[in-house]
Write a protein that holds these residues in place. Structure first.
Motif, short mmCIF file in Angstrom:
data_model
loop_
_atom_site.label_atom_id
_atom_site.label_comp_id
_atom_site.label_asym_id
_atom_site.label_seq_id
_atom_site.Cartn_x
_atom_site.Cartn_y
_atom_site.Cartn_z
N LEU A 129 -4.61 -3.24 -3.81
CA LEU A 129 -5.28 -2.32 -2.88
C LEU A 129 -4.43 -2.08 -1.64
CD1 LEU A 129 -8.90 -3.73 -3.19
CD2 LEU A 129 -7.95 -1.67 -4.25
N GLU A 130 -3.81 -3.13 -1.15
CA GLU A 130 -2.94 -2.98 0.02
C GLU A 130 -1.73 -2.11 -0.32
OE1 GLU A 130 -0.55 -5.88 3.13
OE2 GLU A 130 -1.93 -6.77 1.68
N GLY A 131 -1.16 -2.31 -1.51
CA GLY A 131 -0.04 -1.49 -1.95
C GLY A 131 -0.42 -0.03 -2.13
N LEU A 132 -1.63 0.19 -2.64
CA LEU A 132 -2.12 1.57 -2.79
C LEU A 132 -2.25 2.23 -1.42
CD1 LEU A 132 -3.21 3.75 -4.72
CD2 LEU A 132 -5.47 2.75 -4.39
N SER A 133 -2.81 1.52 -0.46
CA SER A 133 -2.97 2.11 0.88
C SER A 133 -1.62 2.36 1.54
CB SER A 133 -3.86 1.23 1.75
OG SER A 133 -3.22 0.00 2.02
N TRP A 134 -0.67 1.41 1.44
CA TRP A 134 0.66 1.64 2.00
C TRP A 134 1.40 2.74 1.27
CZ3 TRP A 134 1.66 0.72 6.66
CH2 TRP A 134 1.23 -0.42 7.32
N GLY A 135 1.18 2.86 -0.05
CA GLY A 135 1.81 3.92 -0.82
C GLY A 135 1.33 5.30 -0.40
N ILE A 136 0.01 5.42 -0.18
CA ILE A 136 -0.54 6.69 0.30
C ILE A 136 0.00 6.99 1.69
CG2 ILE A 136 -2.67 7.84 1.02
CD1 ILE A 136 -4.07 6.32 -1.30
N ALA A 137 0.03 5.98 2.56
CA ALA A 137 0.55 6.19 3.91
C ALA A 137 2.02 6.60 3.87
CB ALA A 137 0.38 4.91 4.73
#
Length: 122
Positions: free
Chosen positions: A75-83
């Motif tokens: 989930l953290e990787g998904l959020s950083w990826g979107i950012a």
């Protein structure tokens, strides 16, 4: 025949000499900030999601264990990826405009494939 050989030798010496002068002054040459911003933006927009998810899983697994890395890390990787993707789009759209004094990359590391856990730059 001899004049041609002398002429080629002189041209070769001039070319080699200018190469050494260019290499000596290479540290004074800096890539234009706009081009660097565009390349960084393209890399971030294109690789943001694909690199950030496994990268964050890896770093979270090292820090807090595999269960944390495979749950929260995703989930953290998904959020950083979107950012990172959105920051990349922003940099691609705004690269033609002059950068303000002291402009730095928004995220650290600047590129998604560089080592280190992603964070907002100071």
């Amino acid at each position: 025949m001899r004049k041609t050989r002398v002429m080629y030798t002189m041209v070769l010496l001039v070319v080699l000499g200018s190469g050494f002068v260019t290499a000596a002054n290479a540290e004074d040459l800096v890539a234009p900030a706009a081009a660097e911003k565009a390349v960084r933006g393209l890399a971030n927009a294109g690789l943001g999601l694909g690199v950030e998810i496994p990268k964050t899983i890896y770093y979270d697994t090292l820090e807090d264990g595999p269960l944390y890395g495979l749950t929260v890390g995703v989930l953290e990787g998904l959020s950083w990826g979107i950012a990172r993707t959105l920051v990349g789009i922003y940099e691609v759209v705004t690269f033609p405009f002059p950068a303000p004094e002291g402009y730095r990359p928004i995220l650290t590391p600047a590129y998604p494939y560089q080592p280190g856990k992603t964070d907002v730059a100071d």
